[in-house]
Scaffold this motif. Sequence first.
Motif, mmCIF file in Angstrom:
data_model
loop_
_atom_site.group_PDB
_atom_site.id
_atom_site.type_symbol
_atom_site.label_atom_id
_atom_site.label_comp_id
_atom_site.label_asym_id
_atom_site.label_seq_id
_atom_site.Cartn_x
_atom_site.Cartn_y
_atom_site.Cartn_z
ATOM 1 N N MET A 151 0.800 -1.230 0.000
ATOM 2 C CA MET A 151 0.000 0.000 0.000
ATOM 3 C C MET A 151 0.831 1.276 0.000
ATOM 4 S SD MET A 151 -3.257 -0.225 2.424
ATOM 5 C CE MET A 151 -3.271 1.504 2.753
ATOM 6 N N LEU A 152 1.800 1.345 0.838
ATOM 7 C CA LEU A 152 2.578 2.574 0.999
ATOM 8 C C LEU A 152 3.988 2.284 0.498
ATOM 9 C CD1 LEU A 152 1.243 3.159 4.570
ATOM 10 C CD2 LEU A 152 0.379 4.175 2.498
ATOM 11 N N TYR A 153 4.356 2.924 -0.617
ATOM 12 C CA TYR A 153 5.478 2.386 -1.383
ATOM 13 C C TYR A 153 6.794 3.130 -1.219
ATOM 14 C CZ TYR A 153 1.259 0.704 -3.591
ATOM 15 O OH TYR A 153 0.028 0.167 -3.805
ATOM 16 N N LEU B 37 -9.404 3.680 11.342
ATOM 17 C CA LEU B 37 -8.901 5.003 11.667
ATOM 18 C C LEU B 37 -8.076 5.595 10.526
ATOM 19 C CD1 LEU B 37 -7.840 4.349 15.336
ATOM 20 C CD2 LEU B 37 -9.773 5.663 14.564
ATOM 21 N N ALA B 38 -7.225 4.789 9.925
ATOM 22 C CA ALA B 38 -6.341 5.374 8.909
ATOM 23 C C ALA B 38 -5.989 4.322 7.875
ATOM 24 C CB ALA B 38 -5.101 5.958 9.576
ATOM 25 N N CYS B 39 -4.757 4.401 7.367
ATOM 26 C CA CYS B 39 -4.370 3.532 6.255
ATOM 27 C C CYS B 39 -4.563 2.056 6.588
ATOM 28 C CB CYS B 39 -2.919 3.763 5.857
ATOM 29 S SG CYS B 39 -2.070 5.084 6.670
ATOM 30 N N GLY B 75 -5.128 1.794 12.790
ATOM 31 C CA GLY B 75 -4.687 3.098 12.328
ATOM 32 C C GLY B 75 -4.166 3.967 13.443
ATOM 33 N N THR B 76 -3.916 5.223 13.072
ATOM 34 C CA THR B 76 -3.318 6.165 13.988
ATOM 35 C C THR B 76 -4.354 6.684 14.972
ATOM 36 O OG1 THR B 76 -2.136 6.859 12.015
ATOM 37 C CG2 THR B 76 -1.768 8.137 13.991
ATOM 38 N N VAL B 77 -4.057 6.577 16.240
ATOM 39 C CA VAL B 77 -4.947 7.140 17.257
ATOM 40 C C VAL B 77 -4.422 8.526 17.601
ATOM 41 C CG1 VAL B 77 -6.006 6.781 19.490
ATOM 42 C CG2 VAL B 77 -5.261 4.816 18.164
ATOM 43 N N GLY B 102 -1.086 -2.532 13.414
ATOM 44 C CA GLY B 102 -0.197 -1.553 12.794
ATOM 45 C C GLY B 102 0.676 -0.814 13.780
ATOM 46 N N SER B 103 1.792 -0.323 13.273
ATOM 47 C CA SER B 103 2.757 0.355 14.140
ATOM 48 C C SER B 103 2.152 1.559 14.831
ATOM 49 C CB SER B 103 3.942 0.825 13.311
ATOM 50 O OG SER B 103 4.293 -0.120 12.370
ATOM 51 N N CYS B 104 1.274 2.267 14.136
ATOM 52 C CA CYS B 104 0.735 3.491 14.714
ATOM 53 C C CYS B 104 0.025 3.210 16.022
ATOM 54 C CB CYS B 104 -0.254 4.137 13.759
ATOM 55 S SG CYS B 104 0.530 5.167 12.563
ATOM 56 N N SER B 105 -0.869 2.233 16.013
ATOM 57 C CA SER B 105 -1.589 2.004 17.256
ATOM 58 C C SER B 105 -0.733 1.191 18.223
ATOM 59 C CB SER B 105 -2.933 1.326 16.990
ATOM 60 O OG SER B 105 -2.741 0.083 16.416
ATOM 61 N N GLY B 109 4.220 4.488 15.659
ATOM 62 C CA GLY B 109 4.740 4.183 14.329
ATOM 63 C C GLY B 109 5.573 5.297 13.740
ATOM 64 N N PRO B 110 5.333 5.627 12.479
ATOM 65 C CA PRO B 110 6.135 6.668 11.837
ATOM 66 C C PRO B 110 5.968 8.026 12.501
ATOM 67 C CG PRO B 110 4.588 5.652 10.288
ATOM 68 C CD PRO B 110 4.306 5.066 11.601
ATOM 69 N N TYR B 111 4.918 8.176 13.271
ATOM 70 C CA TYR B 111 4.644 9.480 13.883
ATOM 71 C C TYR B 111 5.192 9.553 15.299
ATOM 72 C CZ TYR B 111 1.764 9.553 9.835
ATOM 73 O OH TYR B 111 1.357 9.487 8.544
ATOM 74 N N TRP B 112 6.053 8.609 15.631
ATOM 75 C CA TRP B 112 6.508 8.502 16.999
ATOM 76 C C TRP B 112 7.302 9.725 17.422
ATOM 77 C CZ3 TRP B 112 11.332 8.111 19.319
ATOM 78 C CH2 TRP B 112 11.299 7.751 20.665
ATOM 79 N N PRO B 133 2.331 -6.167 14.259
ATOM 80 C CA PRO B 133 3.251 -5.152 13.736
ATOM 81 C C PRO B 133 3.134 -5.013 12.225
ATOM 82 C CG PRO B 133 4.425 -7.175 14.175
ATOM 83 C CD PRO B 133 2.991 -7.432 14.546
ATOM 84 N N GLY B 134 3.626 -3.917 11.725
ATOM 85 C CA GLY B 134 3.622 -3.685 10.278
ATOM 86 C C GLY B 134 3.064 -2.321 9.962
ATOM 87 N N CYS B 135 3.414 -1.830 8.790
ATOM 88 C CA CYS B 135 2.936 -0.489 8.431
ATOM 89 C C CYS B 135 2.607 -0.447 6.962
ATOM 90 C CB CYS B 135 3.965 0.572 8.783
ATOM 91 S SG CYS B 135 3.442 2.234 8.344
ATOM 92 N N PRO B 136 1.456 -0.842 6.521
ATOM 93 C CA PRO B 136 0.430 -1.562 7.268
ATOM 94 C C PRO B 136 0.743 -3.053 7.332
ATOM 95 C CG PRO B 136 -0.299 -1.203 5.030
ATOM 96 C CD PRO B 136 1.053 -0.593 5.140
ATOM 97 N N PRO B 137 0.214 -3.771 8.304
ATOM 98 C CA PRO B 137 0.409 -5.219 8.328
ATOM 99 C C PRO B 137 -0.273 -5.840 7.117
ATOM 100 C CG PRO B 137 -0.539 -4.446 10.390
ATOM 101 C CD PRO B 137 -0.614 -3.315 9.430
HETATM 102 S S1 SF4 Z 1 0.836 1.817 10.911
HETATM 103 FE FE1 SF4 Z 1 1.363 2.666 8.905
HETATM 104 S S2 SF4 Z 1 -0.293 1.955 7.595
HETATM 105 FE FE2 SF4 Z 1 -1.009 1.731 9.680
HETATM 106 S S3 SF4 Z 1 -2.094 3.614 10.149
HETATM 107 FE FE3 SF4 Z 1 0.021 3.884 10.802
HETATM 108 S S4 SF4 Z 1 1.028 4.863 9.079
HETATM 109 FE FE4 SF4 Z 1 -0.873 3.972 8.321
#
Ligand code: SF4
Lengths: 375, 165
Positions: A151-153, B37-39, B75-77, B102-105, B109-112, B133-137
């Motif tokens: 999905m996210l590339y 929530l998100a992706c 998704g991201t909370v 997902g990593s966000c919840s 995740g990337p927003y850490w 785990p995974g972004c997205p799993p």
């Molecule tokens: S873990 Fe990655 S794919 Fe999932 S909501 Fe967060 S940013 Fe999006």
Amino acid sequence: MPHLKTEEMIMNMGPQHPSTHGVLRLELVTDGEVVKSITPHIGYLHRCFEKHGEELTYPMIIPFTDRLDYLASMNNNHAFNLAVEKLLNLEVPRKVEFIRVIVAELQRIASHLVAIGTFGADIGAVTPFLWTFRDREVILNLFENLTGARMLYNYMWPGGVARDFPKGFREEIGAFITYFRPKIRDLNNLLTGNHIFISRTAHVGVLPADVAVNYNCTGPVLRGSGVKWDLRKNDPYSIYPEFEFDIPVGQGTMGTLGDTWDRYYIRCQEMEQSLNIIEQALAKFPVEDATDVQAAVPRRIKPPAGEVYARAENPRGELGFYIISDGGTKPFRVRAKSPCFVNLAVLPALGKGIMVSDIVAILGSIDIVLGEVDR
Amino acid sequence: MGLLDKQIDSGGVVITTAENVLNWARLSSMWPMGFGLACCAIEMMATMASNYDLDRFGIIPRPSPRQSDVMIVAGTVTFKMAERVKRLYQQMPEPRYVLSMGSCSNSGGPYWQHGYHVVKSVSRIIPVDVYVPGCPPRPEALIGGLMLLQEKIRKEKFGVKHEAV
Ligand code: SF4
């Protein structure tokens, strides 16, 4: 019975609602079943994109552009890279341009498939949802082969792309086109001409062209109202001028011009046009060209001070990035102009005097992605 | 017809414990609350759609928290959403489970680092049973997480309140 007084009720729709396409909250003032006004409340998915734009270097921002409109990551990458390349005055190899256009159009199809599938599901047709996700999976498999992600590339980089097409990849895309053309026909048979579907969508949420322009709507929402505006034609970028394709616009075929059905049907037609573009791109693909797709990627991205705005046609409309550089490796400021946010703004104008169930149809046809609305 | 069906058809008896029956029933029909929530929610939808078909595990999304057993936090909370997530959790009837997707919840995740509006792990708000785990799993990963949750439910003791991991 004029002596019976009705009372207005304030109702909350969302942020947890299966038809708001994410975490959107709509505050409705209703009189019975009739909606008096809609106020969208956003910010439930604010993920600080602009802060990341200030804190990270240019290549590090690209993964965050993926996550803006997560259904159309490739197109977001493309727009952002157009901005960075403009800032750097970077020439992109011709082969890279072809690769970009092909993946961007594939992504457009994948994104429209989700839009159509969830729109159908919102209105009560579950089969299209299952069909479109089945076909989308084929595209995702192609992308996984190409980039390693579903999905996210993070695929496009300034001046290049992350990887060249693997062996046999163009043939696989060709096979996908042959597979997918009849599927569009099936979808049209199933949903587009469906009587129930038409009665739910025709004459509903009519958006006149002048209102759409005044609200600065873009993408299928604008074209659904009959305005022929597509950045691929009107402000060409990349190698789009080399291809022949149509810009479908709403005709009011089933009801009024600019109604929900028109906006939906634009997406069906656009998928076909995207297939045409991919087909031409595959035919013209510089096969002999052995350029390394990363050859033009600068080792260190440190653009001169200045500011740029670059825009590209996303599946949902015009996505623009405005970057101010102070000459460092990190941008001074990055701002994303999101088509979803702008298109959502037209909802209160559409939502006067409609039924509650029509909101779902209208919202589905506007097709927002909350990641991009809130950024 | 399987052996078990034949035995029961001819008036057979199956001996088990109430605990087993309850757990078996619970793990075979985990109804998640259908909210994204998100992706990650898109991957959750893909898992529910035709190719991965969560229905075959008895997992059917419900639109209301009152009818659901599992909450998939996909998704991201964000801080603005956190309150709602908590309220939705409180609206779910017991026994209830939470799967963080997902990593966000899991952790932000990337927003850490720079995400000033992102809750750095949903476990700060509600107890989580399984982390994926995974972004997205991948959908496979989500199915794996759900099967882990089934294993957890299988081992549950009657009357003991399940504890958060
Ligand atoms: S873990 Fe990655 S794919 Fe999932 S909501 Fe967060 S940013 Fe999006």
